[in-house]
Design an enzyme around this catalytic site. Sequence first.
Site, short mmCIF file in Angstrom:
data_model
loop_
_atom_site.label_atom_id
_atom_site.label_comp_id
_atom_site.label_asym_id
_atom_site.label_seq_id
_atom_site.Cartn_x
_atom_site.Cartn_y
_atom_site.Cartn_z
N LYS A 116 55.72 32.42 69.82
CA LYS A 116 55.19 32.47 71.18
C LYS A 116 55.15 31.27 72.04
O LYS A 116 55.01 31.24 73.30
CB LYS A 116 53.44 32.48 70.84
CG LYS A 116 53.25 33.87 69.98
CD LYS A 116 51.78 34.43 70.37
CE LYS A 116 51.01 34.30 69.10
NZ LYS A 116 49.72 34.72 69.16
N GLU A 200 46.80 25.76 74.23
CA GLU A 200 46.62 26.38 75.50
C GLU A 200 45.21 26.19 75.99
O GLU A 200 44.32 25.93 75.04
CB GLU A 200 46.67 28.13 75.17
CG GLU A 200 47.98 28.72 75.44
CD GLU A 200 47.71 30.11 75.42
OE1 GLU A 200 49.24 30.76 75.39
OE2 GLU A 200 46.93 30.58 75.24
N HIS A 235 39.07 38.53 68.04
CA HIS A 235 40.15 38.58 68.92
C HIS A 235 41.11 39.58 68.72
O HIS A 235 42.17 39.62 69.01
CB HIS A 235 41.13 37.16 69.01
CG HIS A 235 40.30 35.96 69.23
ND1 HIS A 235 39.66 35.85 70.56
CD2 HIS A 235 40.05 34.71 68.57
CE1 HIS A 235 39.14 34.73 70.83
NE2 HIS A 235 39.12 33.95 69.76
N ARG A 294 57.39 46.09 70.31
CA ARG A 294 57.28 47.19 69.61
C ARG A 294 56.51 48.06 70.07
O ARG A 294 55.57 47.66 71.00
CB ARG A 294 56.67 46.91 68.06
CG ARG A 294 55.33 46.04 68.31
CD ARG A 294 54.52 45.95 67.11
NE ARG A 294 53.60 44.95 67.07
CZ ARG A 294 52.49 44.98 67.63
NH1 ARG A 294 52.00 45.85 68.33
NH2 ARG A 294 51.55 43.98 67.74
P1 ADP Z 1 47.55 37.62 68.34
O1 ADP Z 1 48.94 37.70 68.68
O2 ADP Z 1 47.09 36.94 67.33
O3 ADP Z 1 46.87 38.93 68.66
P2 ADP Z 1 47.20 37.02 71.08
O4 ADP Z 1 48.04 35.76 71.93
O5 ADP Z 1 47.73 38.17 71.50
O6 ADP Z 1 47.19 36.79 69.49
O7 ADP Z 1 45.71 36.94 71.49
C1 ADP Z 1 44.70 37.79 71.32
C2 ADP Z 1 43.53 37.50 72.11
O8 ADP Z 1 42.85 36.22 71.75
C3 ADP Z 1 43.58 37.73 73.38
O9 ADP Z 1 43.20 39.04 73.59
C4 ADP Z 1 42.10 36.89 73.69
O10 ADP Z 1 41.10 37.81 73.51
C5 ADP Z 1 42.42 35.98 73.04
N1 ADP Z 1 43.16 34.59 73.67
C6 ADP Z 1 44.43 34.51 73.68
N2 ADP Z 1 44.74 33.33 74.05
C7 ADP Z 1 43.74 32.89 75.09
C8 ADP Z 1 43.18 32.00 75.89
N3 ADP Z 1 44.08 30.95 75.91
N4 ADP Z 1 42.04 31.61 76.12
C9 ADP Z 1 40.94 32.63 75.67
N5 ADP Z 1 41.25 33.78 75.03
C10 ADP Z 1 42.50 33.89 74.51
#
Ligand code: ADP
Length: 450
Positions: A116, A200, A235, A294
């Site tokens: 990522k 982030e 999340h 995917r």
């Molecule tokens: P994973 O691959 O573990 O599912 P993601 O990067 O896709 O992780 O993020 C999953 C969720 O986490 C997002 O849908 C959101 O709810 C939260 N999230 C991710 N990055 C941030 C961020 N920088 N600030 C706030 N919430 C975030």
Amino acid sequence: MFSKVLIANRGEIAARIIETCKKLGIASVAVYSEADAGAPHTELADEAYLVGPAHVTQSYLNMEKILELAKESGCDAIHPGYGLLSENAEFIEAVEAAGITFVGPSSKSVTLMGDKAQAREFAQRAGVPVVPGSEGEIDGEDAAVEFAENFGYPVLVKAAAGGGGIGMKVATKEKKLRKAVAECMRRGESSFGNPAIYLERYVENPRHIEVQVLADKHGNAVHLFERECSVQRRHQKVIEEAPSPFVEKNDGLRQRMTDAALALVRESGYVNAGTVEFIVDADANFYFIEMNTRLQVEHPVTEMITGVDLVELQLRVAAGEALPISQDDLAINGHSVECRIYAENPEKMFMPAPGEIGAYSEPEGEGVRIDSGVKANWKVTPFYDPMVSKVTTHGKDRAEATSRMLGALDDYTIEGLTTNLEMHKLVLNSTEFTEADFHTSWLEGWMKNS
Ligand code: ADP
């Protein structure tokens, strides 16, 4: 087109892929673990083979065995579904080396997007906005603290290889940040074999909106609009819909988000189906968070509003055909909502609650689609994801899709399991859901207060 496809997955997604194989006249081969002997996906497939003991590392993640079964049964392609081996570059290389086609992107794309931190850098170069944060990886606790002192709290620590909400922690001050870094490095290493982390900005109360893309080997790429997945716990998504009510209300946002998603596809030479995920703040600023290389769990909402069979197009593109549709052929028709029915207890922090299913029956009716991998007198085992079924509804607008969903939820019989069925009904009836006034932390807070 392929003549025989092995589906390296289980449950509802294996069943869903087999359905499309049947439609296209392709023979299907299921694999199953000892815990899944007699599972619905094995009954649906033309052939089914035992792959190993219950634990995923010995069954659904056993690359050598799966490949051996594909060769022995004469398959010319393997569809990985989602999760499991779907984003495993080593597996893709082994499949291709065996002269079998992997139904998905190249191992190069999977490697790029699977890290990522690297994907973020790539997105920036492609002109796609990312959440402000560290330039690439952060080298341990001290470096993280130094970065955050200048950058400001709160920050989100993320494992570069993370997924499924694993390896992600918010930190509001130094002490918490040190703990979060140690924890994410540990989880990255233990779950994904990679301790790398990055930081982030923690965006307060964002919405999660993602764009479905599809590209062929001839340079054609289309988007299939967006999905909104802001109703989450831990999340992770629980209710998804398409189109996004937030995008609908913000002029020009769809164009900007889909342009960004396609820029990423073109710049990276991506082929097959993929999802570009963004978080979006209240002012309609959107930031790339990751690309999933995917088919997604929530793909049915996109299929319902576009009329496209994404698995069919995945197979066609993998077989080398040109995309049979262009962007101009695609339009949004009505609205679609998906609820994920999990064996879990919403009142106990959404803890998984595997168990034996007794009587079981599913809703049906106009605009109702069920994707499920269970049956009566079956079980949800602790070995795998505790999803029981997905229900997706379609209507002329959001209100009709929601009302059909409420009817469908009422028509489920799932005896013997604790599920989130009742929670879904409460959520769909809430003012916040009705007005689409929610964000990714809304559900957990709302559950605590109601
Ligand atoms: P994973 O691959 O573990 O599912 P993601 O990067 O896709 O992780 O993020 C999953 C969720 O986490 C997002 O849908 C959101 O709810 C939260 N999230 C991710 N990055 C941030 C961020 N920088 N600030 C706030 N919430 C975030």
